[in-house]
Design an enzyme around this catalytic site. Structure first.
Site, mmCIF file in Angstrom:
data_model
loop_
_atom_site.group_PDB
_atom_site.id
_atom_site.type_symbol
_atom_site.label_atom_id
_atom_site.label_comp_id
_atom_site.label_asym_id
_atom_site.label_seq_id
_atom_site.Cartn_x
_atom_site.Cartn_y
_atom_site.Cartn_z
ATOM 1 N N ALA A 109 0.830 -1.207 0.000
ATOM 2 C CA ALA A 109 0.000 0.000 0.000
ATOM 3 C C ALA A 109 0.861 1.254 0.000
ATOM 4 O O ALA A 109 2.062 1.195 0.279
ATOM 5 C CB ALA A 109 -0.925 0.000 1.213
ATOM 6 N N ASP A 142 2.746 -5.182 14.636
ATOM 7 C CA ASP A 142 3.794 -4.584 13.800
ATOM 8 C C ASP A 142 4.274 -3.266 14.410
ATOM 9 O O ASP A 142 4.140 -2.201 13.811
ATOM 10 C CB ASP A 142 3.242 -4.353 12.387
ATOM 11 N N LYS A 179 -4.590 5.380 3.210
ATOM 12 C CA LYS A 179 -3.755 4.222 2.890
ATOM 13 C C LYS A 179 -4.434 3.485 1.742
ATOM 14 O O LYS A 179 -5.548 2.991 1.880
ATOM 15 C CB LYS A 179 -3.632 3.320 4.122
#
Length: 304
Positions: A143, A294, A159
């Site tokens: 992305a 993440d 995004k």
């Protein structure tokens, strides 16, 4: 066959040829010859190419695996990154090589990004935003992120999934299955690597990552978890501008957790930041049973 189906078939075939060419370049003809991909092998002898000033044949097999994945792009890089977290399945030398991989992707032309936004949001971008920054603030393998200002003045980031990424990943998953199956059947010395297990695990992971609606659901869950929390701010999600390919979130104006120089001006020290971060992570894991998977510096900011 419809024109769309024909176009997809051609695209898949081209991807097969591209993957085969790169694998041959890095000396993996033996793997291909024993798989259903063997028919794609070039008939003429391949000249040994040069990479980083050295003949490819001078790199060891694990280095060549890493270099091939790097050149093969998104799907193979992500597969290798996930595989690098499995020391129970792969040898240490290969883990070390795969750990060096980073996403290196060129920016998508802003024209293509705007086309995705128009199609997914069913309205011209000009009807939704006062301002759109053509230069992305982040460009990753799946992305691209652009800053914008909505009608009414709210600062956001959009995004946007890379055009065509789903088709590429679907084709690559089929290729990975073929390669894994070939390894398990024809190369007994690699049987302990459990290649098919790795591919199945990867397939589940990447399909989830492609679903931005799932990511949006996770954002909403984090908002509920940390509602009223004095040390955590979860960006606002704009559902009306979020789809399976687009995610619209509040723009966060803060410092990266690695920006120690600016953080020190706020009175924040490295050890204090580390203690807060660890405490909040423990809270996610042990109090909520749901945690950010993440937490790299591009995903966590300290507000001014």
């Amino acid at each position: 066959m419809s024109a769309l189906s024909s176009k997809r078939s051609t695209s898949t075939l081209l991807r097969y040829e591209q993957v085969i060419a790169i694998l041959v370049k890095y000396g993996f003809e033996d793997l291909l010859a024993n798989s259903t991909l063997g028919r794609f092998l070039p008939k003429s002898k391949v000249i040994i190419p040069v990479r980083d000033g050295r003949l490819v044949s001078e790199f060891n097999r694990y280095e060549r695996i890493r270099l091939a994945c790097e050149e093969l792009g998104t799907t193979f890089i992500k597969f290798a990154q996930i595989a690098s977290n499995r020391p129970d399945l792969l040898p240490e030398e290969l883990i070390d090589e795969l750990s060096k991989l980073q996403d290196r992707v060129p920016e998508v032309a802003v024209k293509e990004i705007k086309a995705v936004l128009k199609e997914d949001l069913s309205r011209p971008l000009e009807e939704l935003v006062e301002y759109f920054e053509d230069k992305p603030i982040a460009s990753a393998s799946m992305a691209q992120v652009h800053r914008a200002r909505l009608i009414g003045g709210r600062e956001v980031v959009l995004k946007v999934q890379r055009p065509g990424i789903r088709a590429t990943i679907e084709a690559d998953i089929k290729i990975l299955r073929n390669l894994a199956s070939s390894l398990e059947r024809h190369f007994p010395r690699y049987a302990s690597y459990h290649q098919m297990e790795l591919v199945k695990m990867f397939e589940q992971t990447i399909r989830k990552e492609l679903k931005f609606t799932l990511e949006a659901s996770n954002v909403r869950r984090f908002q509920r978890m940390f509602k009223g929390h004095p040390e955590v701010h979860v960006p606002e999600l704009y559902d009306e501008l979020s789809t399976d390919n687009v995610l619209c979130l509040e723009y966060i104006d803060g410092y990266k957790i690695t920006d120690l120089e600016n953080l020190s001006e706020l009175g924040m020290t490295g050890p204090e930041l580390a203690k807060r971060g660890i405490a909040l992570y423990f809270e996610q894991v042990f109090a909520h049973g749901f945690f950010h998977a993440d937490p790299h510096p591009g995903n966590i900011f300290v507000l001014r």
